[in-house]
Structures are given as structure tokens and as C-alpha cells.
Design an enzyme around this catalytic site. Structure first.
Site, short mmCIF file in Angstrom:
data_model
loop_
_atom_site.label_atom_id
_atom_site.label_comp_id
_atom_site.label_asym_id
_atom_site.label_seq_id
_atom_site.Cartn_x
_atom_site.Cartn_y
_atom_site.Cartn_z
N LYS A 22 52.10 38.57 -11.91
CA LYS A 22 52.44 38.04 -10.36
C LYS A 22 51.18 37.34 -9.93
O LYS A 22 51.17 36.31 -9.40
CB LYS A 22 52.60 38.61 -9.02
CG LYS A 22 52.85 37.36 -7.76
CD LYS A 22 54.24 38.78 -6.72
CE LYS A 22 53.76 39.58 -6.02
NZ LYS A 22 53.07 39.67 -5.20
N SER A 23 49.88 38.57 -10.02
CA SER A 23 48.98 38.20 -9.50
C SER A 23 47.89 37.50 -9.95
O SER A 23 46.95 36.60 -9.32
CB SER A 23 47.58 39.77 -9.53
OG SER A 23 48.66 40.72 -8.30
N ARG A 27 46.74 33.71 -8.61
CA ARG A 27 44.99 33.41 -9.63
C ARG A 27 44.84 31.97 -10.67
O ARG A 27 43.89 31.35 -10.16
CB ARG A 27 44.05 34.85 -9.73
CG ARG A 27 43.79 35.82 -8.47
CD ARG A 27 43.71 36.46 -9.59
NE ARG A 27 43.65 37.74 -8.23
CZ ARG A 27 44.16 38.21 -7.93
NH1 ARG A 27 45.54 38.19 -8.00
NH2 ARG A 27 43.49 39.41 -6.34
N GLY A 94 51.08 37.20 0.27
CA GLY A 94 49.11 37.67 1.04
C GLY A 94 49.34 37.34 -0.20
O GLY A 94 47.69 36.69 1.26
N ARG A 122 51.80 40.43 9.06
CA ARG A 122 50.67 41.23 8.22
C ARG A 122 49.47 40.94 8.79
O ARG A 122 48.67 40.12 8.83
CB ARG A 122 51.07 41.19 6.86
CG ARG A 122 52.54 41.30 6.31
CD ARG A 122 52.81 41.02 4.65
NE ARG A 122 52.11 41.92 4.05
CZ ARG A 122 51.34 41.61 2.54
NH1 ARG A 122 52.40 40.90 2.27
NH2 ARG A 122 50.36 42.36 2.21
N SER A 167 41.20 46.48 -1.34
CA SER A 167 41.71 45.35 -1.36
C SER A 167 41.90 44.20 -2.33
O SER A 167 40.57 43.62 -2.04
CB SER A 167 41.95 44.98 -0.03
OG SER A 167 42.75 43.56 0.36
N GLN A 169 42.60 41.52 -2.58
CA GLN A 169 43.01 40.19 -1.90
C GLN A 169 41.88 40.00 -1.52
O GLN A 169 41.58 39.39 -0.81
CB GLN A 169 44.39 40.27 -0.81
CG GLN A 169 45.67 40.66 -1.62
CD GLN A 169 46.67 40.88 -0.38
OE1 GLN A 169 47.26 40.82 0.29
NE2 GLN A 169 48.71 40.32 -1.68
N ASP A 315 51.46 49.31 -6.21
CA ASP A 315 52.58 48.05 -6.17
C ASP A 315 53.92 49.35 -6.59
O ASP A 315 55.12 49.08 -6.54
CB ASP A 315 52.70 47.00 -6.63
CG ASP A 315 51.51 45.87 -5.31
OD1 ASP A 315 52.12 46.21 -4.11
OD2 ASP A 315 51.55 45.38 -5.63
N ARG A 388 59.93 44.92 -3.69
CA ARG A 388 59.80 46.04 -4.08
C ARG A 388 60.48 47.46 -3.80
O ARG A 388 60.90 48.74 -4.47
CB ARG A 388 58.00 46.60 -4.34
CG ARG A 388 57.14 45.46 -5.07
CD ARG A 388 56.09 46.26 -5.10
NE ARG A 388 55.25 44.42 -5.89
CZ ARG A 388 55.53 44.07 -7.31
NH1 ARG A 388 56.46 44.37 -7.37
NH2 ARG A 388 54.74 43.23 -7.29
C1 S3P Z 1 47.42 41.73 -5.22
C2 S3P Z 1 46.51 43.41 -4.60
C3 S3P Z 1 46.95 44.25 -3.35
C4 S3P Z 1 48.53 43.80 -3.71
C5 S3P Z 1 49.47 42.87 -3.79
C6 S3P Z 1 49.13 42.17 -4.90
C7 S3P Z 1 46.45 40.65 -5.28
O1 S3P Z 1 47.18 43.95 -2.09
O2 S3P Z 1 49.68 44.86 -3.14
O3 S3P Z 1 50.43 42.90 -4.21
O4 S3P Z 1 47.17 39.76 -6.25
O5 S3P Z 1 45.67 40.57 -5.13
P1 S3P Z 1 46.09 44.08 -2.02
O6 S3P Z 1 44.92 44.14 -2.04
O7 S3P Z 1 45.82 44.28 -0.55
O8 S3P Z 1 45.41 46.19 -1.77
#
Ligand code: S3P
Length: 428
Positions: A22-23, A27, A94, A122, A167, A169, A315, A388
Site C-alpha cells: 500500500k505504501s 507513492r 493518512g 487524526r 513517521s 508520512q 502496522d 488492521r
Molecule cells: C505509512 C506510514 C506509517 C503506517 C501507515 C503507512 C506510509 O504511518 O502506519 O500505515 O505509507 O508512509 P506513520 O508514518 O504515520 O507512522
């Protein structure tokens, strides 16, 4: 409201390819959109979260063609995005929202960013504060801590940012804004978080330097589109790793799983628990390494998770809590405050669910102690709208005596469409 009813499984066996990461999927769309040329993405995750990111960039003027599990993003370059008509909706994601906010901070028009009820609760100050320091004009509820956000993009200045949280993100949002800034943007995190943005930025030609926990980005020429091959998501694979580790009669092979070193905390913990786990066929041909992971039933020892390990398995903590109920002794999770601000408060959702199944769980602040092994007993539990938690409680249900009902499971589609089909295919 969708629900899943499951009975204890005798065992689980077979080979499975879980959906794409997913990440990396988010991107690939975001970087593809702001690059020059065509980004060909293979094995894209067609889950709700990632499809909202596709929708957002289409609305920002990017042409994106979809074929089965593939996408072609026709990049418009760093300064080619157009103001969208109306608000941009990111669903539950997020990642989609926080990373795109970085891009929009440098894009010279006004954007309104919204999401579903969970995303609206959030915290956003973690990105809006540093993005404001870079010069973006951002408004939102409670001094831009909550959605909807209004982002007025403009010429940015670089910052040297010490992030108080590990983080990915936050790090990625700042690095993406750094592409539009004058000067070198540096971000330092307290512990290393997932580095997919850094890897993809480098692959697309960005001028990026990583030194320990600091990443510096010098805005340079346009990013150049490239091919992206996405491995299976280790976070999705983790549900099956734990299922195979805790069920009595189990042997699973998970094919082509992403094993980026910043994501493999789950493998380290399962090894520390003395699970029967093997990582084979490791391939580093692509910019994201992948491997096959084989897990078989075996008695488990308890674990301790804290400090710099947390971001490498953030996660996977919910499903590791399920594993802890079956381990022989006290498992300890410390420093997990970030779990409280995920799609739901995952300490609360998992503790309530596991206690309902009879697990022995103690919580003090953000620390959790789970004492095993417990014979779990089926009951009715809730996902609290969190994908999750939903999947972790389903895995707990597979090990529990009798019948377990998990309520509110439509959220599973945000990251793992087809999750139940995989379970039915693998059950003995
Ligand atoms: C993610 C980063 C994580 C993770 C989220 C996906 C990402 O969050 O928990 O499911 O794709 O960058 P944080 O970076 O806020 O910890």
C-alpha cells in the site's frame, strides 16, 4: 453493516500471493504524477485507499490509465498540476493525504483536503506545522490539526526539521514539499521509519542524501518517470504469518513479499518468538527487495517490542498482539503511543477485542502486557472501523474455540480486498 463469522480452523496450508504494498502504491502514483514522462506501475494495489489517491491526482489534471493491476501515470512535471474543482477526498488514507499535502504546499493554487470520519479525527499538525514553516499557508480546524485542510501552495523555503516522531508520512510530506523549496531540506527522525519515499525519489533522479537518521534533499531538475514493480505488502502478509505460527496444523508460503529492511520488524519478532519461519528467494533486482516467506506451526515464546523497533512493525502490532495470546509467557509492548492515532486507537480496539475472546491483557498508558497461552473463546467483537483490527480479530477467531463474529468489516477493502477469499482458499 458488513460482518464476518468464522469458526476455529483445523489448520491452514498452501501458497499465497497477498496484494501489493500500500505504501509503495500511493507513492508510485504521487511521484509519477509530478515526474516528466510515463510511469508504468506493475502490481498496483487496487484497494480503496490507493484508488482515492488515483482519483485525487486525476482531479489535479493528471492522466492515469488503469489496466488490471497496472497503471500508467502520465506525469505533468513538478509544476504541471492544476487546481481541482471542489474538495479533494482521500477516504480513510493518512498516507494519501499527508504525502499529497506536501506536494500541494508547493503547487500555486488553493486545495481543500478532506477524508472520511476516521481520517477527520487524526492529527494533522505533525505535517501542517513544518509545511507552514516552509511557507505554505494552511488553514484547518484547531489551528490546522484536523480536516478539512485548506492548502494555499506557493514558493517554499527549505527547513532543517527535527521530527519529534518517527513517521514516514511526516518525513515524506516534508521531502515532497522540499522538491519545491529553495535550498536544501533536511529532516531528521528519532528512529528510522519506512524509507519507500527516499528509495523512489532516488530512483526518479532526485538529489537525495541519507546520513543515519537524516535525509537531505536538494531540489534539482524535474523528476524522471520510471517503471515501478510493486512487491506484496508485508503488512498484509503478516496476518498469514501469524495465522501459520499460531494454528496447530499449518504451513504457508507467502510469495514475493516486500522485505525492505525498514519493514521487517515482524520477521525479527517472529524469529525471536522461535516461530518456524524461513525467508528464501531474496531478490534485490528492483529498488525494493522481495522474498518468499515460509511459516509453519510451532510453539511460541513471548516477545518484547519497544523503541526503535516500533516504526519497523507499527502496522503489525495488532496481529502480533494476537500471536502474544498464544505464546508461552508475558509479551510486552512499550512506546506504542502512535498506535493510538491510527485509523482507530489500535491499543483500545485490540485490547477490547482480545479481552472479549478471553485473553489476559494489561494496559498501562501506552504499554501493553499480554500473558499467554490462552485458549481463546469465540465471541462478538468489533473492528472499530479499522482494517488492521478487523483482520487481526479474524485471525484470532481462526484460533478461537467456537464461533467468532467480527462486526464492521467493510474497512478491510481499504488495504486488502479479497482477504476472506484467501483464508477460504488456504484452510485445510
Ligand atoms: C505509512 C506510514 C506509517 C503506517 C501507515 C503507512 C506510509 O504511518 O502506519 O500505515 O505509507 O508512509 P506513520 O508514518 O504515520 O507512522
Amino acid at each position: 453493516m458488513e460482518k464476518v463469522i468464522i469458526k476455529k480452523l483445523k489448520g491452514i496450508t498452501g501458497q499465497v500471493v497477498v496484494p501489493a504494498d500500500k505504501s509503495i502504491s500511493h507513492r508510485s502514483v504521487i511521484l509519477g504524477a509530478i515526474s516528466r514522462g510515463r510511469t508504468e506501475i506493475h502490481n498496483f494495489l487496487e484497494s480503496e485507499d490507493c484508488l482515492w489517491t488515483v482519483d485525487v491526482f486525476k482531479r489535479l489534471g493528471v492522466e492515469i490509465e488503469t489496466a488490471k493491476l497496472s497503471l500508467i501515470v502520465k506525469g505533468r512535471g513538478l509544476r504541471g498540476l492544476k487546481k481541482a474543482a471542489g474538495a479533494l477526498y482521500f477516504g480513510n488514507s493518512g498516507t494519501g493525504l499527508r504525502l499529497t499535502a506536501g506536494v500541494l504546499s508547493g503547487s500555486p493554487f488553493v486545495s481543500i483536503l478532506t477524508g472520511d470520519d476516521s481520517l477527520s479525527k487524526r492529527p494533522m499538525k505533525r505535517i501542517t506545522m513544518p509545511l507552514r514553516q516552509m511557507g505554505a499557508v494552511i488553514a484547518g480546524k484547531e489551528d490546522a490539526d484536523y480536516l478539512p485542510l485548506e492548502v494555499k501552495g506557493r514558493g517554499l523555503r527549505a527547513i532543517d526539521y527535527q521530527s519529534p516522531i518517527a513517521s514516514a508520512q511526516v518525513k515524506s510530506s516534508i521531502l515532497l514539499a522540499g522538491l519545491y523549496a529553495e535550498g536544501t531540506t533536511t529532516i531528521t527522525e528519532p528512529f528510522k521509519s519506512r524509507d519507500h519515499t527516499e528509495r523512489m525519489l532516488s530512483r526518479f533522479g532526485a538529489d537525495l542524501k541519507v546520513e543515519g537518521l537524516s535525509i537531505s534533499l536538494r531540489p534539482g531538475p524535474e523528476l524522471a518517470a520510471d517503471k515501478v514493480e510493486i512487491p506484496s505488502d508485508i503488512s498484509s502478509a503478516s496476518f498469514f504469518m501469524v495465522a501459520a505460527a499460531i494454528l496447530k496444523n499449518a504451513e504457508l508460503c507467502l510469495k514475493g513479499v516486500g522485505v525492505n529492511p525498514t519493514r521487517i520488524g515482524i520477521i525479527e519478532i517472529l524469529k525471536a518468538m522461535q516461530a518456524d519461519i524461513q525467508v528464501t528467494n531474496i531478490s534485490s533486482d528492483s529498488f525494493e527487495p522481495q522474498a518468499d516467506i515460509i511459516v509453519k506451526s510451532k510453539g511460541l515464546k513471548p516477545f518484547k517490542i519497544d523503541g526503535n523497533l516500533i516504526p519497523r512493525l507499527i502496522d503489525e502490532i495488532p496481529v502480533l498482539m494476537v500471536a502474544a495470546t498464544q505464546a508461552d509467557g508475558e509479551s510486552i509492548i512499550k512506546d506504542a503511543a502512535e498506535l493510538r492515532v491510527k485509523e482507530t486507537d489500535r491499543i483500545n480496539s485490540m485490547v477490547r477485542g482480545l479481552r472479549k475472546l478471553g485473553a489476559s491483557v494489561n494496559v498501562t498508558g501506552n504499554d501493553v502486557i499480554i500473558k499467554g497461552p490462552t485458549v481463546l473463546k469465540g465471541n462478538v467483537v468489533s473492528s472499530f472501523g479499522d482494517h488492521r483490527t478487523a483482520m487481526s480479530m479474524i485471525i484470532a477467531g481462526l484460533a478461537a474455540e467456537g464461533e467468532t463474529t467480527v462486526l464492521d468489516t467493510a474497512c478491510i477493502k481499504t488495504s486488502f480486498p479479497g482477504f476472506m477469499e484467501v483464508i477460504f482458499k488456504l484452510k485445510r
